[in-house]
Enzyme design. Structure first.
Site, mmCIF file in Angstrom:
data_model
loop_
_atom_site.group_PDB
_atom_site.id
_atom_site.type_symbol
_atom_site.label_atom_id
_atom_site.label_comp_id
_atom_site.label_asym_id
_atom_site.label_seq_id
_atom_site.Cartn_x
_atom_site.Cartn_y
_atom_site.Cartn_z
ATOM 1 C CG PHE A 1 39.123 45.829 47.186
ATOM 2 C CD1 PHE A 1 39.770 45.204 46.128
ATOM 3 C CD2 PHE A 1 37.906 45.338 47.605
ATOM 4 C CE1 PHE A 1 39.190 44.107 45.506
ATOM 5 C CE2 PHE A 1 37.330 44.241 46.985
ATOM 6 C CZ PHE A 1 37.967 43.628 45.931
ATOM 7 C CB THR B 1 45.992 38.534 45.991
ATOM 8 O OG1 THR B 1 46.553 37.866 47.135
ATOM 9 C CG2 THR B 1 45.458 39.888 46.432
ATOM 10 C CB ILE C 1 54.037 38.354 34.768
ATOM 11 C CG1 ILE C 1 53.821 39.817 34.331
ATOM 12 C CG2 ILE C 1 52.720 37.694 35.166
ATOM 13 C CD1 ILE C 1 53.231 40.742 35.373
ATOM 14 C CE LYS D 1 43.405 29.470 35.870
ATOM 15 N NZ LYS D 1 43.330 27.995 35.879
ATOM 16 C CE LYS E 1 59.351 47.564 37.558
ATOM 17 N NZ LYS E 1 59.287 48.465 36.367
ATOM 18 N N GLY E 2 54.737 44.884 41.979
ATOM 19 C CA GLY E 2 53.376 44.590 42.454
ATOM 20 C C GLY E 2 52.349 44.815 41.369
ATOM 21 N N GLY F 1 48.749 44.416 42.269
ATOM 22 C CA GLY F 1 47.427 44.463 42.889
ATOM 23 C C GLY F 1 46.689 45.759 42.637
ATOM 24 C CD GLU F 2 47.505 49.082 45.969
ATOM 25 O OE1 GLU F 2 46.991 49.982 46.623
ATOM 26 O OE2 GLU F 2 48.602 48.574 46.283
#
Ligand code: MOS
Length: 680
Positions: A224, A451, A563, A567, A635-636, A638-639
């Site tokens: 994180f 991730t 995407i 999953k 596009k990312g 994770g955040e």
């Protein structure tokens, strides 16, 4: 796809940094400063050295050699000055962990304490304007006349929000195992979000050429951001191993992690918004106050999302920083965007109520055609689609518009909405694709911090090669592999994936080997505003007697390019939203004003959401076709999941109670202070 490493993880076979079996290993344990500011007069390791199994005591009395230009956070034992309580001031190396820990307790450190200042205030005399904010944004921006825009506004709000210190708390503690070979080459098994960068930092700290350092992180149990830059345990293990001539292992305790692995800066944020009679913004002013240490300037980019969100003729953003006797803040999931959007999206909700406009409609009305600060076109922007799809799925149209109306015995009910955004970047990366035993081997120093990076890169390679994923093997987590940027800034997949696609394309031409370096390709990217967007909806129940707050529903709808894997993406979004729920209701590290350092340094007191706190999270996305991002069109993700969640929940608490609580987290105590009458 199912995670490739899922089986080895759940069966305990996945090897984390502290778990590599090494012969002759010894253990280090850190001694931490008991004062927040001052000087170390003397370190007496005599009693510790006399304890069983103890091999060495490291401290500033005989400083181990590091590079002259080593950064102050990693230049361990070089200075007698103490910058914050909890700073590592000595370490014991012993044959066992228990011996090292017991001996660390008897290392005598004598201090000459100074007067510390650990409290962030918006009127602190030490506040200043940093040159830039992370990673390299202008500190302040101004477009149009904000004061005139506010003066002509029909509706306006002027509100201040505060967010506390928060800690990342990955499940795997920070750990390192360092070994020097006979040629003086250093191998560090570390918990790192990127091995290439960690290798370079460790080499620079120790004054070694990068080729003489290797960092391996096969599996990382979460980060994180806390493992996004090299933390002291890696350097300490290397210094200790050199001192005793044997391998050294160190694993920080959870309490030590609170002190030396970074945290999210607290913020004080003032938002002034003005709107005309139709609800169109006439001015936006966002100022953030935040802290850093005396060692390093870490200037978080708190107001940068406000520069991309809404159309307005007048926009001002600013950051002010004060250097305190505290540990240096660091990266924590969506640093900047997360606390910044909490304040902006809460203030937008306040504006919606002040103007008598539905909060979804206010956002739609103020959607931007071009990036508000720069005027650049967006590569793609589907915030409105997310808001509309979210409203449909959530049943927003049946919502009671007035706050404080929904009551069921002692329980009050409410719903809220907030927008999300996060930049979509990529950075240069290398990869090599080869044929091995009729299958395909992809080598890239990417990091899988939980991730699913291995899995998504396998899928990307298989797609480019036109073969089944079972025939692709991805090797990552080792700085001896082709250079890769950090798993951070939500740009891992975009950066590594670009290199993997190019390497696989080369392999298809060549038949034997494909090599890629995306440095030139990325230099050629058009100047565009690239951001992911989203909309989050929350439903809460608030108990007027106990102050208990329950999130009964959370919905996030995101527009984050194509995407790559449903999953993995769903897990990422849910993880981010869960962390946002923690930010809204639980997470807070208290600063100890009397002694410095932090209070609540464990998971018994620092609460993060558990399964029972997270009853129903729904995730959906608007799949975007965007050819201006990278070969995958992604596009990312994770955040962005954590961005906006806290505002959506806070807005729902307002809708339930009729009151604004403007400082996070929204705890039962703050609800009780509103003094509701039981039952209605
Ligand atoms: Mo993340 S906080 O960009 O490592």
């Amino acid at each position: 796809m199912n995670r490739i490493e899922g089986r080895v993880k759940v069966t305990g076979l996945a090897t984390y940094a502290a778990e590599f079996p090494v012969k002759g290993v010894t253990y280090a344990y850190a001694v931490q400063s008991r004062i927040a500011k001052g000087r170390i007069a003397r370190v007496d390791g005599g009693a510790a050295l006399a304890m069983p199994g103890v091999l060495a005591v490291l401290s500033c009395e005989e400083p181990p050699e590091v590079a002259e230009d080593a950064g102050p956070e990693l230049a361990l034992f070089q200075s007698r000055e103490v910058a914050y309580r909890g700073q590592i001031v000595a370490a014991v190396v012993a044959d066992t962990y228990e011996d090292a820990r017991a001996a660390a307790a008897v290392v005598r450190v004598e201090y000459e304490p100074g007067d510390h200042d650990v409290t962030l205030r918006a009127d602190h005399p030490g506040l200043y304007k940093p040159e830039v904010v992370n990673p390299n944004y202008p500190t302040d921006t101004e477009k149009g006349d904000v004061e005139a825009g506010l003066a002509e506004a029909v509706t306006s709000v002027d509100v201040t929000y505060t967010t506390p210190v928060e800690h990342n708390n990955p499940m795997e503690p920070h750990a390192a195992l360092a070994l020097w070979d006979e040629e003086g080459r250093l191998l560090v098994y570390d918990t790192a979000q990127g091995t290439s960068g960690s290798r370079d930092t460790i080499a620079k700290t120790l004054g070694l050429p990068s080729e003489r350092v290797r960092v391996v992180s096969r599996h990382v149990g979460g980060g994180f951001g806390a493992k996004g830059s090299t933390r002291p345990q890696a350097v300490l293990a290397a210094l200790a191993a050199r001192a005793v001539g044997r391998p050294v292992k160190i694993a920080l305790t959870r309490q030590q992690m609170f002190d030396v692995t970074g945290y999210r800066t607290p913020t004080i944020q003032r938002l002034r918004l003005g709107a005309d009679e139709r609800g169109r913004l006439t001015a936006v002013d966002h100022v953030a106050y935040e802290q850093s240490s005396t060692l390093v300037e870490f200037a978080e980019q708190t107001t940068t999302p406000t520069r991309v969100m809404y159309a307005t003729p007048a926009l001002r953003t600013a950051h002010r920083l004060v250097r305190l006797d505290v540990a240096t803040p660091s990266w924590m999931r969506a640093p900047g965007e997360c606390p910044g959007m909490y304040a902006l999206e809460s203030a937008m909700d306040e504006l919606a109520y002040a103007a008598g406009i539905d909060p979804v409609e206010l956002r739609v009305l103020n959607d931007a055609d071009t990036e508000p600060e720069t005027g650049l076109p967006f590569s793609s922007r589907n915030l409105v689609a997310c808001l509309r799809e979210g409203a449909r799925r959530f049943g927003w149209e049946h919502r009671e518009s007035a706050p404080g109306r929904i009551r069921e015995g002692d329980w009050m009910g409410g719903t809220g909405v907030a927008a999300s955004t996060y930049p979509a970047r990529r950075s240069p990366c290398q990869a090599v694709a080869t044929v091995r035993d009729g299958d395909f081997l992809i080598r890239v120093a990417a990091a899988d911090i939980g991730t699913g990076a291995r899995t998504v890169l396998t899928r990307i390679a298989a797609g480019t090669l036109g073969v089944a994923p079972e025939r692709v093997h991805v090797e990552l987590g080792d700085s001896d592999l082709p250079y890769a940027p950090v798993a951070g800034g939500s740009m891992g997949t975009a950066s590594w994936g670009s290199a993997v696609v190019r390497a696989c394309e080369e392999l298809r031409k060549d038949g034997k080997e494909g090599r890629a370096d995306t440095t030139e390709e990325i230099k050629g990217d058009a100047r565009l505003a690239r951001h992911a967007f989203g909309a989050q909806f929350a439903e809460v129940r608030v108990n007027s007697v106990t102050g208990e707050i329950r999130v009964t529903r959370l919905l996030g709808v995101f527009a984050a390019g194509h995407i790559m894997d449903a999953k993995l993406a769903r897990s990422q979004f849910i993880g981010g939203m869960t962390m946002g729920l923690g930010m809204a209701l639980m997470e807070e590290t208290f600063t100890d004003e009397e002694f410095g350092g932090f209070l609540r340094r464990d998971l018994a007191q620092y609460h993060i959401p558990a399964c029972a706190d997270v009853p129903d999270i729904e995730v959906a996305w608007v799949d975007e076709q965007d050819d201006d991002l990278n070969p995958m069109g992604s596009k990312g993700i994770g955040e962005i999941g954590i961005v906006g969640t806290a505002a959506a929940i806070g807005n729902a608490v307002h809708h339930a109670t009729g009151h604004r609580i403007r400082d996070l987290p929204i705890t039962p105590g703050k609800i009780l202070a509103l003094r509701f009458a039981p039952g209605g």
